[in-house]
Write an enzyme that holds these catalytic residues in place. Sequence first.
Site, mmCIF file in Angstrom:
data_model
loop_
_atom_site.group_PDB
_atom_site.id
_atom_site.type_symbol
_atom_site.label_atom_id
_atom_site.label_comp_id
_atom_site.label_asym_id
_atom_site.label_seq_id
_atom_site.Cartn_x
_atom_site.Cartn_y
_atom_site.Cartn_z
ATOM 1 N N TYR A 512 3.284 7.354 5.620
ATOM 2 C CA TYR A 512 2.029 7.708 6.301
ATOM 3 C C TYR A 512 2.360 8.023 7.757
ATOM 4 C CZ TYR A 512 -0.684 6.102 2.311
ATOM 5 O OH TYR A 512 -1.231 5.970 1.054
ATOM 6 N N TYR A 546 5.533 6.124 -3.381
ATOM 7 C CA TYR A 546 6.188 5.675 -2.158
ATOM 8 C C TYR A 546 6.301 4.154 -2.144
ATOM 9 C CZ TYR A 546 1.496 4.506 -0.497
ATOM 10 O OH TYR A 546 0.254 3.976 -0.372
ATOM 11 N N ARG A 567 4.286 2.312 -4.991
ATOM 12 C CA ARG A 567 2.925 2.631 -5.345
ATOM 13 C C ARG A 567 2.923 3.940 -6.118
ATOM 14 N NH1 ARG A 567 -2.259 2.219 -3.015
ATOM 15 N NH2 ARG A 567 -2.348 2.017 -5.264
ATOM 16 N N HIS A 570 -0.924 8.867 -4.979
ATOM 17 C CA HIS A 570 -2.394 8.892 -4.917
ATOM 18 C C HIS A 570 -2.883 9.456 -3.600
ATOM 19 C CE1 HIS A 570 -1.094 5.146 -2.997
ATOM 20 N NE2 HIS A 570 -2.120 5.344 -2.191
ATOM 21 N N HIS A 572 -6.128 8.779 -0.878
ATOM 22 C CA HIS A 572 -7.198 7.826 -0.549
ATOM 23 C C HIS A 572 -8.470 8.559 -0.148
ATOM 24 C CE1 HIS A 572 -4.757 4.094 -0.053
ATOM 25 N NE2 HIS A 572 -3.795 4.938 0.257
#
Length: 641
Positions: A512, A546, A567, A570, A572
């Site tokens: 991120y 990730y 994870r 996806h 969010h």
Amino acid sequence: MDRFDYTALPARIVFGPGTLERTADEVHRLGRSRVLLLAGPDLAAHGERLEKVLGPLLAGRFDGAAMHTPVEVTGRAIEELRRVDADCVVAVGGGSTTGLAKALAARTGVDQVILPTTYAGSEVTPVLGETSDGVKTTRSDPAILPETVIYDVELSAGLPQAIAVTSAANAMAHAIEALYSPQANPIIDGMALDAVELLADGLRALANGVDDLDVRSRLLRGAWLAGTCLGSVGMGLHHKLCHTLGGSFDLPHSPTHAVVLPHAMAYNAAAVPEVMDRIAVRLHTTDAPAASYDLVAAAGGPTSLDAIGMPADELDRAAELATATPYPNPAPVTRDGVRALLDDAQHGRRPASDPTLTASVGRLTGQVIRSFDAGDRPRLAGLARDLVRRLHGFALDNDLTQQEWQAGIDFLTRAGHITTDTRQEFILLSDTLGLSSVVDVLTNSRTPDGTSSAVLGPFYVEGPPELPQGADLSAGLPGVPLWADVTVTDPDGRPLPEAVVDVWQANQDGFYDVQLPDLDSPVLRGRLRTDGDGRLRFRSILPSEYPIPSDGPVGDLLTATGRHMFRAPHLHFLIAAPGHRELITQLFVKGGKYLDSDAVFGVKEDLVVDFAPRSGPMPDGTEVGGEWRELSFTFRVQPIQ
Ligand code: NAD
């Protein structure tokens, strides 16, 4: 090197709700044509249903089965069997009714079709216990084993909860003693451990007030497996004790099993620590005897012999009787040892390695709990009391050492130190322990007609940059181009304009923006608004799987316990539509990695969606020169009531 003998028992099992309807077929399958129907006490209604199902196969009916199979009752039932010239018995009821069917088969050779309504397990054993003049004798013969067992889950669903709890504990005892039997073998071990897990699951559900066909199905499957264990290998001290207490002191069968089991386990724990460890794993605990006590207690079952009618002045005689003849058991069976065990069971003491310690911790826990009584915030006080109770119980059950406690404190201290405005180690901890998902379920899963929610995760940043419709969130970052076309509606499909939609995601390497120190401004995140049709379109890049941040204490915990950090890929979303409840959710890439082992337990089936491969120009005319992906999705959000 493994070395064992194993004889498979040749029973036919028919399992499932409504299988009672197949009884006539099963009688035909055995080549039989005249049925004597045995319906247990309190089960006349099931008897009537079976009469209809059996139709012309029904030759007669006998409803007089009694606990511990008295031979006088068997005598009367045989007269009836001969009078109606039956070649098969169909029995519906608990272990008592099954016992009568077996007694008839042992004497006449008739075939048996059994429909159990409890979890006693007798229906899959070749063992018959009978009483004559108050003395119970047991024999084993392959001819006693019922030919067919019909486990109709709906029948067992009628078993009142109080009996269901003790009966499930009765079954659990078969499975547990099978694991340390002299005849133990890997096949039976597997069944026994599965039985322990299924029965414990079922008991936990009953304790939590959940009692449906699914719960009863798990209990019944556990009972079948446990009964098979009982029929296949010899049992130890627990069964001997229960036999003595039932036979000589007339204590009720399954409640006696429920009370004695934790104490018999505690008696044997030091002799078979590896067996207790295997059981503990299936019970999700570290202390198997204490956990078996808690399971029964939490489900409202009896925990003391006193409560089920054992006279205190008979404990000496019970200990004498139970130790009169030697029998195999992992820990040596001594009179004094059994007397002490009976004393604990009589008083309903929770098994513990050191009862004095348990008592002092209990006093301390009580003091701390009462210390919250003075305030005027009842919900807060209630949460604090329960937290203390569970924390103290955790320390006690696990015999927590000073070093382990210190390691826990250090862990939390490190989590605090590493947490900043953009790095939230405590949320990560909550996520990886599944707590965030539990709270999410409690908060958002009470109304099934909206889109499922998912955890917020640690990378949400308040006040993301405002972006126009059609914006490119990736700001030119490398990755497979993505075109997203989503709509926000109410549960009835009415579009919701002016919904504020925050979107955020990782880059193609799994980071991120807040994890990348060289960035000047946010990327792969933004705040957009739906148009008049409730629609929102934007460009981005395909999210990839990730790892969650692994350089803090949470990462260390996952590594130390052999868990992976990944994870599933996806996007969010946080959606706030005027007049509607906020929806925090994630959309997962169908076919992506780690969907079934997401490190934060965030994946829900309806959130796994197609990110369909496309080629040519994107819908807004952008030429990407290769494959791109298209995401189309409609979010349904709940109105504020
Ligand atoms: P049980 O058959 O006596 O049933 C217990 C009670 O539950 C009875 O009152 C019965 O009427 C009631 N009941 C059963 N099903 C019901 C339902 N669906 N709805 C409402 N009430 C219902 O007791 P049990 O614990 O099933 O069996 C105990 C007997 O089985 C003992 O005699 C024991 O020795 C024997 N047993 C034998 C073996 C073996 O392998 N030989 C194994 C386990 C138990």
